[in-house]
Motif scaffolding. Sequence first.
Motif, PDB file in Angstrom:
ATOM      1  N   ALA A 178      38.468  38.551  40.783  1.00  0.00           N
ATOM      2  CA  ALA A 178      38.733  37.582  41.865  1.00  0.00           C
ATOM      3  C   ALA A 178      37.655  37.687  42.928  1.00  0.00           C
TER       4      ALA A 178
ATOM      5  N   PHE B  24      42.398  33.746  34.750  1.00  0.00           N
ATOM      6  CA  PHE B  24      43.313  34.756  35.280  1.00  0.00           C
ATOM      7  C   PHE B  24      44.506  34.975  34.348  1.00  0.00           C
ATOM      8  N   ALA B  25      44.960  33.909  33.696  1.00  0.00           N
ATOM      9  CA  ALA B  25      46.049  34.071  32.722  1.00  0.00           C
ATOM     10  C   ALA B  25      45.589  34.987  31.583  1.00  0.00           C
TER      11      ALA B  25
ATOM     12  N   ILE C 202      41.476  42.379  37.477  1.00  0.00           N
ATOM     13  CA  ILE C 202      41.749  41.119  38.190  1.00  0.00           C
ATOM     14  C   ILE C 202      41.235  41.182  39.622  1.00  0.00           C
ATOM     15  N   ALA C 203      41.452  42.324  40.296  1.00  0.00           N
ATOM     16  CA  ALA C 203      40.980  42.438  41.680  1.00  0.00           C
ATOM     17  C   ALA C 203      39.453  42.306  41.723  1.00  0.00           C
TER      18      ALA C 203
ATOM     19  N   ALA D  30      49.338  47.848  33.144  1.00  0.00           N
ATOM     20  CA  ALA D  30      49.282  46.961  34.311  1.00  0.00           C
ATOM     21  C   ALA D  30      48.215  47.424  35.294  1.00  0.00           C
ATOM     22  N   GLU D  31      48.083  48.733  35.488  1.00  0.00           N
ATOM     23  CA  GLU D  31      47.049  49.264  36.401  1.00  0.00           C
ATOM     24  C   GLU D  31      45.656  48.813  35.946  1.00  0.00           C
TER      25      GLU D  31
ATOM     26  N   ARG E 191      44.850  46.177  34.067  1.00  0.00           N
ATOM     27  CA  ARG E 191      44.656  44.740  34.275  1.00  0.00           C
ATOM     28  C   ARG E 191      44.478  44.417  35.748  1.00  0.00           C
ATOM     29  N   MET E 192      45.224  45.105  36.610  1.00  0.00           N
ATOM     30  CA  MET E 192      45.070  44.850  38.049  1.00  0.00           C
ATOM     31  C   MET E 192      43.665  45.236  38.532  1.00  0.00           C
TER      32      MET E 192
ATOM     33  N   LEU F 100      43.368  37.345  31.706  1.00  0.00           N
ATOM     34  CA  LEU F 100      43.276  38.720  32.218  1.00  0.00           C
ATOM     35  C   LEU F 100      44.647  39.367  32.404  1.00  0.00           C
ATOM     36  N   SER F 101      45.705  38.559  32.317  1.00  0.00           N
ATOM     37  CA  SER F 101      47.064  39.102  32.444  1.00  0.00           C
ATOM     38  C   SER F 101      47.617  39.558  31.100  1.00  0.00           C
TER      39      SER F 101
ATOM     40  N   VAL G   3      34.170  36.172  41.561  1.00  0.00           N
ATOM     41  CA  VAL G   3      34.044  34.733  41.306  1.00  0.00           C
ATOM     42  C   VAL G   3      34.326  33.863  42.526  1.00  0.00           C
ATOM     43  N   GLY G   4      34.766  34.476  43.617  1.00  0.00           N
ATOM     44  CA  GLY G   4      35.214  33.698  44.770  1.00  0.00           C
ATOM     45  C   GLY G   4      34.165  33.552  45.861  1.00  0.00           C
TER      46      GLY G   4
END
Lengths: 287, 287
Positions: A139, A117-118, A135-136, A128-129, A131-132, A120-121, A142-143
């Motif tokens: 997450a 996650f770091a 990330i969404a 930012a849009e 990367r978000m 992907l930041s 992988v969860g």
Amino acid sequence: MSDRLEAVKQQVESALDSAMSALPGGELSDAMRYACVGGKKLRAFLVMESARLHDVPEAAALPVAAAVEALHAYSLVHDDLPAMDDDDLRRGMPTVHVQWSEATAILAGDALQSLAFALLSDPVIGAAETRMRLIARFADAVGARGMVNGQMLDIAAEQATTPLDLDGIKRMQAAKTGALIIFAAEAGALIANADPAALRDYADNLGLAFQIHDDVLDVTGDEETIGKRVGKDARAGKATFVSLMGLDGARSHAAELTERAIAALSPYGEQADNLRDLARFVIDRQS
Amino acid sequence: MSDRLEAVKQQVESALDSAMSALPGGELSDAMRYACVGGKKLRAFLVMESARLHDVPEAAALPVAAAVEALHAYSLVHDDLPAMDDDDLRRGMPTVHVQWSEATAILAGDALQSLAFALLSDPVIGAAETRMRLIARFADAVGARGMVNGQMLDIAAEQATTPLDLDGIKRMQAAKTGALIIFAAEAGALIANADPAALRDYADNLGLAFQIHDDVLDVTGDEETIGKRVGKDARAGKATFVSLMGLDGARSHAAELTERAIAALSPYGEQADNLRDLARFVIDRQS
């Protein structure tokens, strides 16, 4: 394709190495680094090729490729634990809990997930849009709705009295290995804010072909070439694509899925030849 | 303050419950849910109060509070594993690996970490820039430079022949528990894009006071009230603030840190009274 695969492998191992050089030294970062070395880095290759198809610069895609491989490495380290698959060999080397300890393996896996996650930041990926969006999706993949759910279904199947049927094993594998492979293949489209549907279709078929061929190798391959223990599933009476479809049936189904994966790439024309080669490689590989 | 603490606890448990109701049913989500129930939810309280101080709406702060508690729950589940601290009691209930199995505990912890990042992706928190600011800080706080590093230092200390000295134990705790507490306290400022320095100073002192009081309770408290095993550290000959400073020394140092934490809040005036009360509560609590 194999030159490009090797080049991506080196790029992503170097990116991971540099990310980990910012961590405190010691056993934790040693174990994390060790877990990320080796393997074919197919998922990173998917990210980089998906990026190229959407004119995303390599520098922007590389942290995403590294994140996917860090996440994959964590999943292998935890899968290999005594309480899970209890494996002592991975990528031709002792597994992390054998090399160090169970505690170190648990923590190295945990920290590799955070590292993903770091990575992907990293602002180099894009706005930012952008990367978000990644990330969404990541997450989720992988969860508990994706990869970890698949691992749980796999463990539950081992303990159940009735082995999984074909639908059950497909559902389990779609979560356990498919979700991250789909994310990797879609990543370039997600960065470019393009439609990922064709790549999703490709990855869906590719991921299943990959897993079927893994089951074939578990029966036909040798440990030294593959770098991990073979034949465990059969000995444990666990359902695999080979136990359910036979060796020939599994091989021909994998070939069929590969054709479907290749067909899904038609919108990209010749630009996607590397991904077509990858699909063929996945069912021809010896390890 | 205690009414507010109880209200936050209910809010955040309900937010976590609703996040987990979107997951597939079964043992994995049952174990995740179980791991998130109970406890005081102090970290969530820090997030919500930090948000209030910066005029961040409750609805925007709530997913962040839930993310912090999901992450904290994962860390407890993994810490309690046989290969780690080997604890069978947590928050007055059997630990996850006792209630289900080690495999389920490993996977539930893994999925809770993913869930924390998924919660931080919620658009209700704010603009993509805002969420990226939080996620980058969070990934750093909980990974190999923060919480997991602290856990690794703790395990290494248990195996070392020489127990940690006071500096060593402070460094270990700053990583193991401090980093996430600091993130929680800063969260409101990060959402509002305000300077988090005062809250960082507060949380730095609060986190250490909290840990010292934990060591005091491990000597003076009883299991039924605390909800976890006590006296293990002393029996294992492990260095704690009490073994290094004596009971009175530890208590007076915790009181001093609490005063420093309270003093750090002066820029916020009376608005920060709940956080002042929390600091006092941390060294007065019986559990």
